[in-house]
Scaffold this motif. Structure first.
Motif, PDB file in Angstrom:
ATOM      1  N   UNK A   1      54.861  32.332  -9.659  1.00  0.00           N
ATOM      2  CA  UNK A   1      53.487  31.856  -9.691  1.00  0.00           C
ATOM      3  C   UNK A   1      53.475  30.483  -9.031  1.00  0.00           C
ATOM      4  N   UNK A   2      52.941  30.414  -7.817  1.00  0.00           N
ATOM      5  CA  UNK A   2      52.970  29.182  -7.038  1.00  0.00           C
ATOM      6  C   UNK A   2      51.566  28.626  -6.874  1.00  0.00           C
TER       7      UNK A   2
ATOM      8  N   UNK B   1      51.424  28.089   1.463  1.00  0.00           N
ATOM      9  CA  UNK B   1      52.495  27.851   0.492  1.00  0.00           C
ATOM     10  C   UNK B   1      53.611  28.891   0.595  1.00  0.00           C
ATOM     11  N   UNK B   2      53.274  30.129   0.936  1.00  0.00           N
ATOM     12  CA  UNK B   2      54.269  31.201   1.001  1.00  0.00           C
ATOM     13  C   UNK B   2      54.726  31.502   2.427  1.00  0.00           C
TER      14      UNK B   2
ATOM     15  N   UNK C   1      49.939  19.193  -1.475  1.00  0.00           N
ATOM     16  CA  UNK C   1      50.589  19.291  -0.175  1.00  0.00           C
ATOM     17  C   UNK C   1      51.312  20.629  -0.010  1.00  0.00           C
ATOM     18  N   UNK C   2      50.585  21.707   0.280  1.00  0.00           N
ATOM     19  CA  UNK C   2      51.257  23.000   0.466  1.00  0.00           C
ATOM     20  C   UNK C   2      52.216  23.022   1.642  1.00  0.00           C
ATOM     21  N   UNK C   3      52.015  22.147   2.636  1.00  0.00           N
ATOM     22  CA  UNK C   3      52.889  22.154   3.817  1.00  0.00           C
ATOM     23  C   UNK C   3      54.333  21.808   3.457  1.00  0.00           C
ATOM     24  N   UNK C   4      54.653  20.635   2.908  1.00  0.00           N
ATOM     25  CA  UNK C   4      56.051  20.412   2.529  1.00  0.00           C
ATOM     26  C   UNK C   4      56.506  21.325   1.401  1.00  0.00           C
ATOM     27  N   UNK C   5      55.582  21.703   0.519  1.00  0.00           N
ATOM     28  CA  UNK C   5      55.962  22.580  -0.591  1.00  0.00           C
ATOM     29  C   UNK C   5      56.460  23.929  -0.098  1.00  0.00           C
ATOM     30  N   UNK C   6      55.955  24.411   1.027  1.00  0.00           N
ATOM     31  CA  UNK C   6      56.390  25.706   1.549  1.00  0.00           C
ATOM     32  C   UNK C   6      57.876  25.714   1.855  1.00  0.00           C
TER      33      UNK C   6
ATOM     34  N   UNK D   1      54.974  36.956  -5.242  1.00  0.00           N
ATOM     35  CA  UNK D   1      54.472  35.590  -5.151  1.00  0.00           C
ATOM     36  C   UNK D   1      52.959  35.638  -5.320  1.00  0.00           C
ATOM     37  N   UNK D   2      52.448  34.848  -6.238  1.00  0.00           N
ATOM     38  CA  UNK D   2      51.018  34.829  -6.524  1.00  0.00           C
ATOM     39  C   UNK D   2      50.524  33.393  -6.401  1.00  0.00           C
TER      40      UNK D   2
END
Length: 242
Positions: free
Chosen positions: A64-65, A94-95, A42-47, A87-88
């Motif tokens: 490192x994400x 995510x970023x 879930x990159x959306x909430x993780x962002x 940020x990689x």
């Protein structure tokens, strides 16, 4: 310093394999586990979670994400420099909030490929070597791209959802506490939750929300688990009234 933000977990081989690559390619560079249990796939909430916690990365450090449900597809591998932090990870949003809140942003599509690149573990095979190189002061092995190409302008500035459940059962939201009125009432699972400054300000067993130590509005139960008491999970909506 290299800081890890992943959904790999600490059980099983995945985080260990990534750290082994980092240790081999950047010996002596500290590697810090920030989140190994970010909301899976879930990159959306993780962002929103990442944007609140990236202050753990010192200036010049590398985050490192890897929350990467699209691994192996045509999504870009990405390196971003935002306010002198690196940020990689994958280009899947995510970023986004890190870039949006930064004063300066540069982005690169990572062109380098290792001799062995699995279809399912770019965190180990692609992103970890690139992060190690940046931590040692090396150049980005990629091509500059306009930051707008990797942005998600339709995502809100603050996310009115639960974005993380911690080990205590506290439910972090994607809302920055500083954007909320001090007397705001949050609504979750059909129940109103009033504000309090500390756990000790409410009786045991009572739910409340507060601004946590990283600036997010967090829902908790004094000496209890908010996820259990209120029936909360990642993605649940959060209402607001005052």
């Amino acid at each position: 310093m290299i800081v890890l933000f992943t959904d790999f977990g600490l059980s099983g081989p995945y985080t260990g394999q990534v750290k082994a690559v980092l240790a081999g390619r950047a010996p002596g560079v500290p590697v810090i586990d920030l989140f190994a249990d970010a909301p899976a796939f879930q990159p959306y909430p993780c962002a929103y979670l990442l944007a609140a916690y990236c202050v753990a990365v010192p200036q010049g450090g590398v985050l490192l994400g890897v929350v990467d449900p699209g691994v192996g597809t045509d999504r870009l591998p990405l390196a971003v420099r935002a306010d002198d932090r690196w940020y990689v990870g994958p280009d899947n949003g995510l970023f986004e909030l890190v870039m949006r809140r930064a004063a300066s942003v540069e982005a690169w599509a990572i062109d380098w490929r290792p001799e062995r690149l699995s279809a399912s573990f770019h965190g180990r095979d692609l992103f970890a070597p690139v992060a190690a190189g940046l931590a040692l002061g090396g150049p980005v092995p990629g091509t500059p791209v306009p930051a707008e190409r990797v942005r998600r302008p339709d995502w809100p500035d603050d996310l009115a959802q639960i974005v993380y459940i911690d080990v205590y059962g506290n439910a972090m939201t994607g809302l920055r506490a500083s954007t909320l009125p001090a007397d705001a009432v949050l609504t979750v699972a059909g129940r109103p939750v009033l504000p309090a400054r500390t756990f000790g300000a409410v009786p045991p067993g009572e739910a409340f929300w507060y601004g946590n130590s990283n600036g997010l509005a967090e829902i908790a139960v004094n000496r209890g688990r908010a996820d259990t008491v209120l029936g909360l999970g990642v993605g649940d909506p959060v209402g607001l009234s005052s």
